[in-house]
Write an enzyme that holds these catalytic residues in place. Structure first.
Site, PDB file in Angstrom:
ATOM      1  N   LYS A   7     -27.331  -9.447  12.967  1.00  0.00           N
ATOM      2  CA  LYS A   7     -26.556 -10.476  12.250  1.00  0.00           C
ATOM      3  C   LYS A   7     -25.354 -10.916  13.084  1.00  0.00           C
ATOM      4  O   LYS A   7     -25.019 -12.094  13.135  1.00  0.00           O
ATOM      5  CB  LYS A   7     -26.103  -9.950  10.873  1.00  0.00           C
ATOM      6  CG  LYS A   7     -27.239  -9.725   9.890  1.00  0.00           C
ATOM      7  CD  LYS A   7     -27.923 -11.040   9.473  1.00  0.00           C
ATOM      8  CE  LYS A   7     -29.154 -10.807   8.633  1.00  0.00           C
ATOM      9  NZ  LYS A   7     -29.936 -12.032   8.368  1.00  0.00           N
ATOM     10  N   SER A  55     -24.270 -11.603   6.705  1.00  0.00           N
ATOM     11  CA  SER A  55     -24.051 -10.441   5.840  1.00  0.00           C
ATOM     12  C   SER A  55     -22.665  -9.865   6.080  1.00  0.00           C
ATOM     13  O   SER A  55     -22.128  -9.953   7.195  1.00  0.00           O
ATOM     14  CB  SER A  55     -25.111  -9.393   6.194  1.00  0.00           C
ATOM     15  OG  SER A  55     -24.739  -8.139   5.688  1.00  0.00           O
ATOM     16  N   TYR A  92     -29.782  -3.550  12.476  1.00  0.00           N
ATOM     17  CA  TYR A  92     -29.812  -4.682  11.533  1.00  0.00           C
ATOM     18  C   TYR A  92     -28.489  -5.446  11.586  1.00  0.00           C
ATOM     19  O   TYR A  92     -28.450  -6.672  11.728  1.00  0.00           O
ATOM     20  CB  TYR A  92     -30.084  -4.173  10.106  1.00  0.00           C
ATOM     21  CG  TYR A  92     -29.718  -5.163   9.036  1.00  0.00           C
ATOM     22  CD1 TYR A  92     -30.519  -6.277   8.795  1.00  0.00           C
ATOM     23  CD2 TYR A  92     -28.549  -5.022   8.279  1.00  0.00           C
ATOM     24  CE1 TYR A  92     -30.166  -7.210   7.828  1.00  0.00           C
ATOM     25  CE2 TYR A  92     -28.197  -5.938   7.314  1.00  0.00           C
ATOM     26  CZ  TYR A  92     -29.000  -7.037   7.093  1.00  0.00           C
ATOM     27  OH  TYR A  92     -28.644  -7.960   6.149  1.00  0.00           O
TER      28      TYR A  92
HETATM   29  C1  UD1 Z   1     -26.694  -3.034   3.257  1.00  0.00           C
HETATM   30  C2  UD1 Z   1     -25.822  -3.904   4.118  1.00  0.00           C
HETATM   31  C3  UD1 Z   1     -25.909  -5.334   3.640  1.00  0.00           C
HETATM   32  C4  UD1 Z   1     -27.354  -5.779   3.651  1.00  0.00           C
HETATM   33  C5  UD1 Z   1     -28.190  -4.854   2.801  1.00  0.00           C
HETATM   34  C6  UD1 Z   1     -29.642  -5.227   2.997  1.00  0.00           C
HETATM   35  C7  UD1 Z   1     -23.936  -2.627   4.936  1.00  0.00           C
HETATM   36  C8  UD1 Z   1     -22.505  -2.289   4.709  1.00  0.00           C
HETATM   37  N1  UD1 Z   1     -24.457  -3.460   4.034  1.00  0.00           N
HETATM   38  O1  UD1 Z   1     -26.134  -3.023   1.981  1.00  0.00           O
HETATM   39  O2  UD1 Z   1     -25.177  -6.151   4.486  1.00  0.00           O
HETATM   40  O3  UD1 Z   1     -27.457  -7.085   3.202  1.00  0.00           O
HETATM   41  O4  UD1 Z   1     -28.018  -3.515   3.226  1.00  0.00           O
HETATM   42  O5  UD1 Z   1     -30.522  -4.289   2.520  1.00  0.00           O
HETATM   43  O6  UD1 Z   1     -24.563  -2.214   5.882  1.00  0.00           O
HETATM   44  N2  UD1 Z   1     -27.268   3.826  -2.972  1.00  0.00           N
HETATM   45  C9  UD1 Z   1     -27.475   5.008  -3.648  1.00  0.00           C
HETATM   46  N3  UD1 Z   1     -28.755   5.391  -3.939  1.00  0.00           N
HETATM   47  C10 UD1 Z   1     -29.835   4.629  -3.584  1.00  0.00           C
HETATM   48  C11 UD1 Z   1     -29.621   3.403  -2.896  1.00  0.00           C
HETATM   49  C12 UD1 Z   1     -28.326   3.036  -2.593  1.00  0.00           C
HETATM   50  O7  UD1 Z   1     -26.518   5.726  -3.974  1.00  0.00           O
HETATM   51  O8  UD1 Z   1     -30.982   5.035  -3.862  1.00  0.00           O
HETATM   52  C13 UD1 Z   1     -25.894   3.410  -2.663  1.00  0.00           C
HETATM   53  C14 UD1 Z   1     -25.646   3.279  -1.162  1.00  0.00           C
HETATM   54  O9  UD1 Z   1     -25.261   4.500  -0.610  1.00  0.00           O
HETATM   55  C15 UD1 Z   1     -24.535   2.228  -1.148  1.00  0.00           C
HETATM   56  C16 UD1 Z   1     -24.811   1.372  -2.388  1.00  0.00           C
HETATM   57  O10 UD1 Z   1     -25.676   2.144  -3.216  1.00  0.00           O
HETATM   58  O11 UD1 Z   1     -23.300   2.849  -1.288  1.00  0.00           O
HETATM   59  C17 UD1 Z   1     -25.503   0.059  -2.072  1.00  0.00           C
HETATM   60  O12 UD1 Z   1     -26.627   0.321  -1.234  1.00  0.00           O
HETATM   61  P1  UD1 Z   1     -27.712  -0.787  -0.868  1.00  0.00           P
HETATM   62  O13 UD1 Z   1     -28.160  -1.492  -2.097  1.00  0.00           O
HETATM   63  O14 UD1 Z   1     -28.756  -0.158  -0.011  1.00  0.00           O
HETATM   64  O15 UD1 Z   1     -26.898  -1.876  -0.030  1.00  0.00           O
HETATM   65  P2  UD1 Z   1     -25.898  -1.673   1.214  1.00  0.00           P
HETATM   66  O16 UD1 Z   1     -26.305  -0.545   2.062  1.00  0.00           O
HETATM   67  O17 UD1 Z   1     -24.509  -1.706   0.680  1.00  0.00           O
END
Ligand code: UD1
Length: 342
Positions: free
Chosen positions: A158, A129, A154
């Protein structure tokens, strides 16, 4: 069917694993699936069968269970390669249950490697990841970037798994680690997609569930980051493109005649998109209504990350084919189909 074409796919009933199984079958391989169904059920297995028309070889069990794995290796082997998707992946949950994450993610890798050694299987493709980089100093991030201290247990698992694989490559386990950025979307057939249990942690399944009325509204976590619109930036990659890179990695590994291989590739599009851009693209592309509010930042979130995909483009000869808009349309089609059939 290719000779010597059996591939062990752990976590093959999950989101990325199941899409990869379809790509493997399309490329003429014979996947053997292992999954403990702790974070999935058999829905995606049924989807694979519908898409490919093939009867699947599926064994329910846990990768920490050495007797179980040995049974599968003896009954179904020899395997040309092992693709290891089975792992826990919720960043937030890993903070609450660090021991569970280390036991499961690191424990299953160690057991699997032991069983591979005992059965003479060498080739390994690992689901890593972009989280291994933490918040990189230089963006787009390339594979030479140092691993910063992981933001979550997590992420730490990795990093540890990659280190273990680098160590065992000296003893003949030949590995490619694929560092995924943010996989989204669903199969274009509408027969397979993401299937979170309970409230989704990830952005796109939360969006589709909010748009269909299962959740009241989406909360965008933060609009005061140092980015053009204030929301976080990610590299969103279509899950079918991501699945496809596993076939490329497999073929690359089998043409590489070296005894000792350890290599890692970023798998992203190379384009950063903000959370708000994704939300607006979803609304425009699907015509769906998506109630959303801006909320506080989510602890542990990296501000901005996207890939430099030069190595995966040139060495594995892989390019992302789908756009973010395609992925969101496919995710929406899958959500609609799911709710109709329930
Ligand atoms: C994270 C990990 C990634 C992993 C994945 C698995 C990091 C940088 N990345 O991805 O390696 O494979 O989790 O689950 O740690 N968001 C909202 N509202 C929501 C949900 C998400 O605003 O309800 C935003 C988050 O703040 C983020 C983006 O959407 O900025 C993506 O979030 P998400 O889909 O959870 O993935 P990551 O956290 O980027």
């Amino acid at each position: 069917m290719k000779i010597g074409s059996k591939i062990l796919v752990t976590g093959g009933a999950g989101y990325i694993g199941a899409h990869t199984v379809v790509e493997l079958i399309n490329a003429g391989y014979e996947p053997v699936i292992v999954d403990n169904l702790s974070a999935s059920d058999k829905t995606l297995l049924a989807g694979i069968q519908q898409i490919t028309g093939k009867t699947l070889s599926f064994h329910q069990g846990d990768c920490r269970d050495k007797n179980f794995l040995n049974f599968v290796f003896k009954a179904q082997g020899p395997f040309k390669c092992v693709m290891h998707f089975a792992a826990f992946k919720s960043v937030g949950e890993s903070v609450q249950k660090p021991l569970l994450y280390h036991q499961n993610n690191v424990g299953s890798l160690l057991t699997l490697l032991e069983v591979m050694e005992e059965n003479g299987v060498k080739d390994f493709i690992f689901s890593s990841s972009c989280t291994v980089y933490g918040q990189p100093d230089v963006i787009p991030v390339d594979e030479r970037a140092p691993f910063k201290r992981a933001e979550s247990p997590y992420g730490a698992t990795k990093q540890l798994c990659e280190r273990i694989l680098e160590d065992v490559h000296h003893t003949g386990i030949r590995t490619i680690s694929l560092r995924y950025f943010n996989p989204i979307g669903a199969h274009p057939s509408g027969l397979m997609g993401e299937l979170p249990i309970g409230v989704p942690n990830n952005l796109v399944p939360f969006i589709t569930q909010a748009a269909i009325g299962l959740r009241k509204k989406l909360t965008v976590f933060g609009n005061n980051y140092n980015t053009p619109d204030g929301s976080c930036i990610r590299d969103f990659i279509h899950v079918v493109d991501l699945a496809n890179v596993h076939v490329k990695a497999l073929e690359y590994l089998s043409t590489d005649t070296r005894k000792n291989v350890y290599d890692a590739f970023n798998v992203g599009t190379g384009k950063g998109a903000s959370v708000l851009e994704l939300v607006n693209t979803f609304i425009r592309a699907t015509g769906a209504k998506l109630p959303f509010v801006i909320g506080p930042r989510r602890p542990g979130d990296v501000e901005k990350v996207y890939a430099d995909p030069t190595r995966v483009n040139t060495i594995l000869k892989w390019q992302a084919r789908y756009s973010m808009e395609d992925a969101l349309k496919h995710a929406w089609a899958w959500e609609q189909k799911l709710r109709k059939s329930n």
